[in-house]
Scaffold this motif. Structure first.
Motif, PDB file in Angstrom:
ATOM      1  N   ALA A   1      12.647 -46.014  -6.504  1.00 28.86           N
ATOM      2  CA  ALA A   1      13.831 -46.535  -6.740  1.00 28.86           C
ATOM      3  C   ALA A   1      14.331 -46.154  -8.092  1.00 28.86           C
ATOM      4  CB  ALA A   1      13.840 -48.186  -6.673  1.00 28.86           C
ATOM      5  N   GLU A   2      13.382 -46.152  -9.054  1.00 29.84           N
ATOM      6  CA  GLU A   2      13.919 -45.638 -10.253  1.00 29.84           C
ATOM      7  C   GLU A   2      13.945 -44.137 -10.493  1.00 29.84           C
ATOM      8  OE1 GLU A   2      12.249 -45.707 -15.190  1.00 29.84           O
ATOM      9  OE2 GLU A   2      10.872 -46.475 -13.489  1.00 29.84           O
TER      10      GLU A   2
ATOM     11  N   THR B   1      20.505 -39.624  -9.440  1.00 26.91           N
ATOM     12  CA  THR B   1      21.707 -39.796  -9.522  1.00 26.91           C
ATOM     13  C   THR B   1      22.445 -39.580 -10.909  1.00 26.91           C
ATOM     14  OG1 THR B   1      21.546 -41.610  -7.895  1.00 26.91           O
ATOM     15  CG2 THR B   1      23.527 -41.465  -8.867  1.00 26.91           C
ATOM     16  N   GLU B   2      22.084 -40.020 -11.794  1.00 29.87           N
ATOM     17  CA  GLU B   2      22.741 -40.027 -13.146  1.00 29.87           C
ATOM     18  C   GLU B   2      22.596 -38.364 -13.549  1.00 29.87           C
ATOM     19  OE1 GLU B   2      24.144 -42.203 -15.173  1.00 29.87           O
ATOM     20  OE2 GLU B   2      23.814 -43.356 -13.346  1.00 29.87           O
TER      21      GLU B   2
ATOM     22  N   ARG C   1      15.136 -42.415  -7.998  1.00 28.65           N
ATOM     23  CA  ARG C   1      16.538 -42.176  -7.066  1.00 28.65           C
ATOM     24  C   ARG C   1      17.599 -42.464  -8.211  1.00 28.65           C
ATOM     25  NH1 ARG C   1      13.625 -44.357  -3.031  1.00 28.65           N
ATOM     26  NH2 ARG C   1      14.184 -46.698  -3.547  1.00 28.65           N
ATOM     27  N   HIS C   2      17.432 -43.514  -9.163  1.00 27.29           N
ATOM     28  CA  HIS C   2      18.334 -43.793 -10.166  1.00 27.29           C
ATOM     29  C   HIS C   2      18.559 -42.630 -11.101  1.00 27.29           C
ATOM     30  CE1 HIS C   2      21.099 -45.788 -13.031  1.00 27.29           C
ATOM     31  NE2 HIS C   2      19.948 -45.783 -13.848  1.00 27.29           N
TER      32      HIS C   2
END
Length: 185
Positions: free
Chosen positions: A124-125, A131-132, A127-128
């Motif tokens: 999950a981290e 995205t950034e 994926r973040h």
């Protein structure tokens, strides 16, 4: 006679799954490749005239040794793009990858040292972070389209700084452990 389970012993299946198999899998991904991402430019040119370049530093049989080799080369200023003495290289990011190009560890370079980045702790981290970094790469593309090459390079560099945390899931625990243990210089 009653046998009690001693708290210090783990079942063999657990030992194999948690310790032996991951090490064997990582061993199949060796040797590790050490690379440096940076900006190359000729003497007398400003940084806007420079170009992005990846310089392969070498190979290593272990993450610890790769970190040591990378740190030594950065500290000595011993990273060159070519034999051309007029071509200067400004190292920005050091990357250690396995033979499948999975990131083992990466860090930014400042003042002759590598600031190794803490790996993401979860998917999950990751994926973040992706995205950034994608947003920054989009801004770089737009700036490049407007002819703003210096700002475009800075956006790409900031994206690469974020992506340095995207350690392959197989190596995350190893990388986190390496960053907890101080290495002898």
């Amino acid at each position: 006679m009653i046998h009690s389970r001693h708290a210090g012993f783990a079942p063999i299946g657990q030992i194999l799954a948690q310790h032996v198999l991951p090490r064997l899998h990582r061993a199949q991904k060796l040797p590790l490749r050490i690379s440096c991402i940076g900006t190359a430019s000729y003497d007398g040119c400003d940084e806007a005239d420079g170009f992005d370049r990846i310089v392969v530093i070498g190979e290593s049989p272990s993450p610890e040794e790769a970190m040591t080799v990378a740190s030594r080369r950065v500290a000595q200023g011993d990273i060159r793009v070519s034999a051309d003495d007029m071509l200067r290289f400004r190292p920005r990011i050091m990357v250690i990858q396995d033979c499948d190009q999975g990131v083992v560890l990466a860090g930014t370079i400042r003042a002759g040292i590598i600031l190794w980045q803490q790996p993401v702790a979860s998917d999950a981290e990751a994926r973040h972070v992706v995205t950034e970094a994608s947003k920054l790469r989009g801004a770089a593309f737009a700036a490049s389209g407007r002819g703003e090459h210096g700002p475009a390079r800075e956006y790409r560099y900031r994206a690469a700084q974020l992506e340095a945390r995207l350690v392959d899931a197989l190596w995350r625990e190893t990388a986190a452990e390496l960053l907890r243990v101080p290495l002898a210089a």
